[in-house]
Write an enzyme that holds these catalytic residues in place. Structure first.
Site, PDB file in Angstrom:
ATOM      1  N   GLY A  45       0.813  -1.217   0.000  1.00 16.79           N
ATOM      2  CA  GLY A  45       0.000   0.000   0.000  1.00 16.79           C
ATOM      3  C   GLY A  45       0.839   1.256   0.000  1.00 16.79           C
ATOM      4  O   GLY A  45       0.547   2.226  -0.713  1.00 16.79           O
ATOM      5  N   CYS A  46       1.898   1.252   0.785  1.00 18.32           N
ATOM      6  CA  CYS A  46       2.761   2.433   0.898  1.00 18.32           C
ATOM      7  C   CYS A  46       3.486   2.700  -0.417  1.00 18.32           C
ATOM      8  O   CYS A  46       3.662   3.847  -0.826  1.00 18.32           O
ATOM      9  CB  CYS A  46       3.756   2.254   2.038  1.00 18.32           C
ATOM     10  SG  CYS A  46       2.944   2.056   3.638  1.00 18.32           S
TER      11      CYS A  46
END
Length: 155
Positions: A45-46
Site C-alpha cells: 500500500g505504501c
C-alpha cells in the site's frame, strides 16, 4: 491535546530526509504542503501511494505544492525506497514518531488479532499560512493522490 481539525495550525517538524537533507514544515511556509503519513517503506500500500503521488508530481509542482511523505523508517531506508521505485516525493524520517504523535496518527492498530502501535495512513493539506486546509484519515490508497490534487486545486 485534541485531534487536529481543519483551520488548526499544522504542527511543525524538522526531520532527517532523503538524500542526506533535512525537511521542515516551517521552511516550506509560504506555499501549500501535502503531508502524508504512511506505515512503512516497500510495503504494497505504501509503495502504491508513493508511486501515485510521484506520478502526479508535475501537477503538484505546477500548483506550487510540495509533497512530503513521513514514516518511522530511517532516511537510509527512504533513499533505498526512492531509488527502487523512482519516486519523486520528499520523504522524512520520523524515527522518534514525535511528528506522527503531534498529528494524532500514531495509534493502536490491530492485525491478525494482535494489537500494536503504528501509523494510521493519513494525509494533511497545509495551506501557505501553515493552517490545515484538509484532512484525510484512514486513507484508502486507490484514487487518493487524485483526491488530494483535486483539493489542492480548490485552495
Amino acid at each position: 491535546m485534541g485531534e487536529l481539525a481543519i483551520g488548526d495550525t499544522a504542527p511543525d517538524f524538522d526531520l532527517e530526509s532523503d538524500g542526506g537533507k533535512r525537511i521542515s514544515l516551517g521552511a516550506l511556509k509560504g506555499s501549500p504542503v501535502v503531508v502524508y503519513f504512511y506505515p512503512k517503506d516497500n510495503t504494497p500500500g505504501c509503495t502504491k501511494e508513493a508511486i501515485a503521488f510521484s506520478e502526479l508530481i508535475g501537477e503538484f509542482d505546477r500548483l506550487g505544492v510540495t509533497i512530503v511523505g513521513l514514516s518511522p523508517d530511517t532516511a537510509k531506508k527512504h533513499d533505498n525506497f526512492i531509488a527502487k521505485h523512482n519516486l519523486a516525493v520528499r520523504l522524512g524520517a520520523d524515527t522518534e514518531k514525535q511528528t506522527a504523535e503531534a498529528y494524532g496518527v500514531w495509534v493502536e492498530r490491530s492485525m491478525y488479532g494482535k494489537k500494536y502501535m503504528g501509523v494510521e495512513r493519513s494525509t494533511f493539506l497545509v495551506d501557505a499560512e501553515g493552517k490545515i486546509a484538509q484532512i484525510w484519515r484512514k486513507v484508502k490508497v486507490a484514487g487518493h493522490a487524485e483526491a488530494v490534487l483535486e483539493a489542492v486545486r480548490e485552495l
